[in-house]
Design a protein around this motif. Structure first.
Motif: not given
Length: 224
Positions: A153-154, A188-196
């Protein structure tokens, strides 16, 4: 034949002192840990027998107490000694990476994260939190899942980064299968976490995947 009857240069302890631990075989290293053999087997013979039974050194080191104690020459006392040795190794690696910038000691970081997660039977996701000079603040395992994956969970990752007052993070998770190949979901998870994390000005420096070999760096493959 007892190890005491072997030529001095071939005895595991003497060989280690003369040539260094890296020159010893898995069986020789294990024999030093065992200290003694059993009736009809020297410590080296017993070590070879155990390595065959377990399927290798890693499997022996990662065995739980019940399966460990079912083998000849092993028991709760040896198990506690082994766990103490493994934990000392992890703490030594942790101290190494806390002395310098994580970016100046990339192999030490890989070694430490592998020591933390490779033995896990299920998937574990964690973060290595870093300060503004990329010195290690703390490593935290944050999510544990089934052998097929972990729900990450980000919001919780951001919360822990702020609590640690981190300026940067290195993401990490293990693949219990031993194959350190990122899935599409990992990317995809890596991109989401980087953005968050970017929203709170925390940089994602890398995402390591821990398998049997050297940890895979997603940054090195251009996937960050």
């Amino acid at each position: 034949m007892s190890i005491r009857d072997w030529p001095v240069a071939e005895r595991p302890r003497e060989k280690l002192l003369a040539q260094g631990a890296a020159t010893l075989t898995d069986a020789e290293l294990l024999a030093i840990f065992l200290r003694t053999g059993v009736a009809g087997k020297s410590a080296v013979d017993l070590a070879r027998h155990l390595l065959r039974d377990f399927g290798g050194l890693r499997q022996l080191l990662e065995a739980d107490l019940i399966s460990f104690s079912q083998h000849l020459g092993l028991g709760p006392a040896k198990y506690t000694q082994l766990q103490a040795v493994l934990e000392m190794g992890r703490r030594h690696l942790a101290e190494r990476i806390k002395r310098d910038s994580a970016l100046e000691s990339p192999q030490a970081v890989r070694d430490y994260l592998k020591a933390c997660l490779r033995h896990e039977p299920h998937e574990v996701f964690g973060c290595l939190f870093l300060d503004s000079k990329h010195r290690v603040i703390e490593f935290e395992p944050l999510f544990r899942g089934s052998i097929d994956g972990a729900s990450v969970y980000p919001r919780q990752v951001v919360k822990r980064a702020l609590a640690q007052n981190a300026a940067a993070v290195i993401l990490v998770h293990n693949h219990p299968s031993g194959v350190a190949e990122p899935s599409q979901a990992d990317r995809v998870l890596t991109a989401r976490l980087k953005e968050s994390l970017a929203l709170v000005e925390v940089r994602v420096l890398d995402h390591f995947i821990i398998g049997d070999g050297d940890p895979l760096s997603m940054a090195e493959f251009g996937w960050l």
